[in-house]
Design an enzyme around this catalytic site. Structure first.
Site, PDB file in Angstrom:
ATOM      1  N   SER A  14       0.799  -1.202   0.118  1.00  0.00           N
ATOM      2  CA  SER A  14      -0.072  -0.029  -0.085  1.00  0.00           C
ATOM      3  C   SER A  14       1.127   1.338  -0.097  1.00  0.00           C
ATOM      4  CB  SER A  14      -0.774   0.170   1.083  1.00  0.00           C
ATOM      5  OG  SER A  14      -1.959  -0.966   1.203  1.00  0.00           O
ATOM      6  N   GLY A  85      -6.641  -3.525  -7.496  1.00  0.00           N
ATOM      7  CA  GLY A  85      -7.618  -2.459  -7.099  1.00  0.00           C
ATOM      8  C   GLY A  85      -7.070  -1.116  -6.738  1.00  0.00           C
ATOM      9  N   GLN A 159      -8.821   2.631   0.079  1.00  0.00           N
ATOM     10  CA  GLN A 159      -8.811   3.090  -1.199  1.00  0.00           C
ATOM     11  C   GLN A 159      -9.481   4.443  -1.783  1.00  0.00           C
ATOM     12  OE1 GLN A 159      -9.465  -0.726  -3.514  1.00  0.00           O
ATOM     13  NE2 GLN A 159      -7.324  -1.140  -2.866  1.00  0.00           N
ATOM     14  N   ASP A 306      -7.110  -7.692   5.049  1.00  0.00           N
ATOM     15  CA  ASP A 306      -6.372  -8.690   4.107  1.00  0.00           C
ATOM     16  C   ASP A 306      -5.945  -9.793   5.027  1.00  0.00           C
ATOM     17  OD1 ASP A 306      -6.782  -6.996   2.059  1.00  0.00           O
ATOM     18  OD2 ASP A 306      -5.028  -5.780   2.407  1.00  0.00           O
ATOM     19  N   LYS A 333     -12.439  -8.888  -2.935  1.00  0.00           N
ATOM     20  CA  LYS A 333     -11.011  -8.424  -2.849  1.00  0.00           C
ATOM     21  C   LYS A 333     -10.616  -9.289  -4.143  1.00  0.00           C
ATOM     22  CE  LYS A 333     -10.839  -5.971   0.697  1.00  0.00           C
ATOM     23  NZ  LYS A 333     -10.332  -4.733   0.664  1.00  0.00           N
TER      24      LYS A 333
HETATM   25  C1  S3P Z   1      -5.688  -1.012   0.388  1.00  0.00           C
HETATM   26  C2  S3P Z   1      -6.704  -0.973   0.969  1.00  0.00           C
HETATM   27  C3  S3P Z   1      -7.676  -2.245   1.464  1.00  0.00           C
HETATM   28  C4  S3P Z   1      -7.091  -3.439   1.346  1.00  0.00           C
HETATM   29  C5  S3P Z   1      -6.250  -3.328   0.037  1.00  0.00           C
HETATM   30  C6  S3P Z   1      -5.322  -2.331  -0.261  1.00  0.00           C
HETATM   31  C7  S3P Z   1      -5.000   0.150  -0.032  1.00  0.00           C
HETATM   32  O1  S3P Z   1      -8.713  -2.327   0.480  1.00  0.00           O
HETATM   33  O2  S3P Z   1      -7.963  -4.270   1.185  1.00  0.00           O
HETATM   34  O3  S3P Z   1      -5.481  -4.699   0.015  1.00  0.00           O
HETATM   35  O4  S3P Z   1      -3.808   0.110  -0.280  1.00  0.00           O
HETATM   36  O5  S3P Z   1      -5.643   1.400   0.220  1.00  0.00           O
HETATM   37  P1  S3P Z   1     -10.277  -1.113   0.759  1.00  0.00           P
HETATM   38  O6  S3P Z   1      -9.588   0.252   0.932  1.00  0.00           O
HETATM   39  O7  S3P Z   1     -11.101  -1.430  -0.298  1.00  0.00           O
HETATM   40  O8  S3P Z   1     -10.665  -1.763   2.025  1.00  0.00           O
END
Ligand code: S3P
Length: 418
Positions: A14, A85, A159, A306, A333
């Site tokens: 992240s 994502g 995110q 996660d 996910k």
């Molecule tokens: C992430 C946020 C999480 C996580 C993903 C990485 C990020 O998702 O599950 O693996 O880097 O901001 P969400 O923001 O959809 O919960």
């Protein structure tokens, strides 16, 4: 067999994505030390190069010459976000408000993941993004001028809030974001580190308009979500003791440590320090004979979202009934992690009930030999490799997807086996 030794964790996924994005829109040079080189973060880097960002890569570092907040260029082709994502959702915030049209695409898994959760709140800043069937990639980001607003988010997603923050940087007035609770706050911390005028808590973020970011050196800490596999491995393999060095310990990521406290696992945090606004330390973890079952849900879930598959495996090795609830988001996910964890653990003979938003798991189970499947989800593949420590006859299909976040996982795990 037991696990013993020290692992230098892979850099945080992240935080690496954010460093790449933020360095690209800062003014001047950023040296990124210890970035994650894995499939997802390389996807982000490739797209930034398509957007005209000057990226120099060496074996252990990345140097980015930032273009400023509104100077990314037009792309000649669709931007392929692969399996990532974070890439797709943060890009929506980064690219909205520019005078060009962009198309975002992704692989089969990413094309099934919901995007409306980002596009709806972004539209309150006058963003114009058209999704396929109103929720999915491919997405078309249309040229607009973004306008500040006050936005309340219904779900705790890092995110989503990060996309809004990246869009808000281009507004002329202050943007205020109300949040339902804590989720990873790496974007907030990094934007402050790069000089943005931002204030934030778990409930509200305020970003002033006309922000300028200054490029500066940044070091990426180790990934606690990768550490989670070793933490659980050392708790289920008798007589283990390992050290996970340079582990990110940002409190919005350490839900797993709360679980360790609940179950009575022995661990120590050593050498705590702050590195570029992020809390970092070394984690010593020791096999603990008597563990209590755990119950997790509510506000804790975003802090370990996660880690759901690996925590489910842990529950199968603790006598008594553990419950994971309020984790419906784990279904959207890289795969449906509730369904796929359930299918796999059941095949291994575990006593597991699937709930709409989690599991009820009763341990302790001696894992049976069987053929299981990662469903091309890296976190499932690594969970199953940890399970395999307890029964070498488990066969895992589609186990190459670790490369999404941790290309050396198998090698590092085998180094600990004594
Ligand atoms: C992430 C946020 C999480 C996580 C993903 C990485 C990020 O998702 O599950 O693996 O880097 O901001 P969400 O923001 O959809 O919960």
């Amino acid at each position: 067999m037991r696990l013993q030794g020290t692992i230098n964790l892979p850099p945080d996924k992240s935080i690496t994505h954010r460093a790449f994005f933020i360095a690209s829109i800062a003014q001047g040079r950023t040296r990124i030390i210890n970035p994650l080189f894995a499939e997802d973060t390389l996807t982000t880097l490739k797209i930034l190069a398509q957007l005209g960002v000057n990226v120099k890569k060496t074996k252990e570092e990345i140097e980015i010459n930032g273009k400023g907040i509104s100077n990314l260029r037009e792309a000649q082709k669709a931007l392929d976000c692969g399996n990532s994502g974070t890439t797709a959702r943060l890009l929506m915030g980064l690219l909205t408000g520019l005078p060009y049209e962009y198309t975002l695409i992704g692989d089969a898994s990413l094309s099934k993941r919901p995007m409306k959760r980002v596009v709806s709140p972004l539209s309150l800043l006058n963003s114009k993004i058209i999704l396929t069937n109103d929720d999915y990639l491919p997405a078309k980001i249309l040229p607009t001028t973004v306008k500040s607003n006050t936005v309340s988010l219904p779900t705790s997603s890092a995110q989503v809030k990060s996309a809004i923050m990246l869009a808000a940087l281009k507004c002329t007035e202050e943007t205020v974001l109300y949040l339902p609770g804590a989720s990873r706050n790496h974007t907030e911390l990094m934007l402050s580190y790069y000089g943005a005028d931002i204030s934030f808590s778990d409930q509200v973020i305020k970003i002033s308009g006309k922000n300028e970011l200054q490029g500066r050196e940044i070091t990426i800490p180790g990934d606690i979500s990768s550490a989670a596999f070793f933490i659980v491995a050392s708790l289920i393999v008798p007589d283990s003791e390992i050290i996970l060095s340079n582990c990110g310990l940002n409190p919005t990521r350490t839900g797993i440590l709360t679980v360790l406290n609940q179950i009575g696992a022995y661990y120590e945090i050593l050498n705590q320090r702050i590195v570029n606004n992020e809390l970092v330390g070394d984690v010593l973890i020791r096999f603990t004979k008597t563990l209590q079952p755990f119950i997790i849900g509510g506000d804790l879930i975003p802090l370990l979202i996660d880690e759901i598959p690996i925590l489910a495996l842990l529950a199968t090795q603790i006598p008594g009934t553990s419950i994971i609830k309020d984790a419906k988001d784990a279904r959207v996910k890289e795969s449906d992690r509730l369904r796929n964890t359930y299918l796999n653990l059941r095949k291994l003979g575990c006593q597991i009930e699937e709930l709409p938003d989690g599991f009820v798991i009763t341990g302790k189970t001696e894992l049976q030999s069987n053929v299981v499947d990662s469903f091309n989800d890296h976190r499932l593949s690594m969970m199953l490799k940890v399970a395999k420590l307890l029964n070498h006859n488990i066969e895992i299909l589609n186990d190459e997807c670790d490369k999404i976040s941790y290309p050396n996982f198998e090698k590092d795990l085998s180094k600990l086996v004594k």
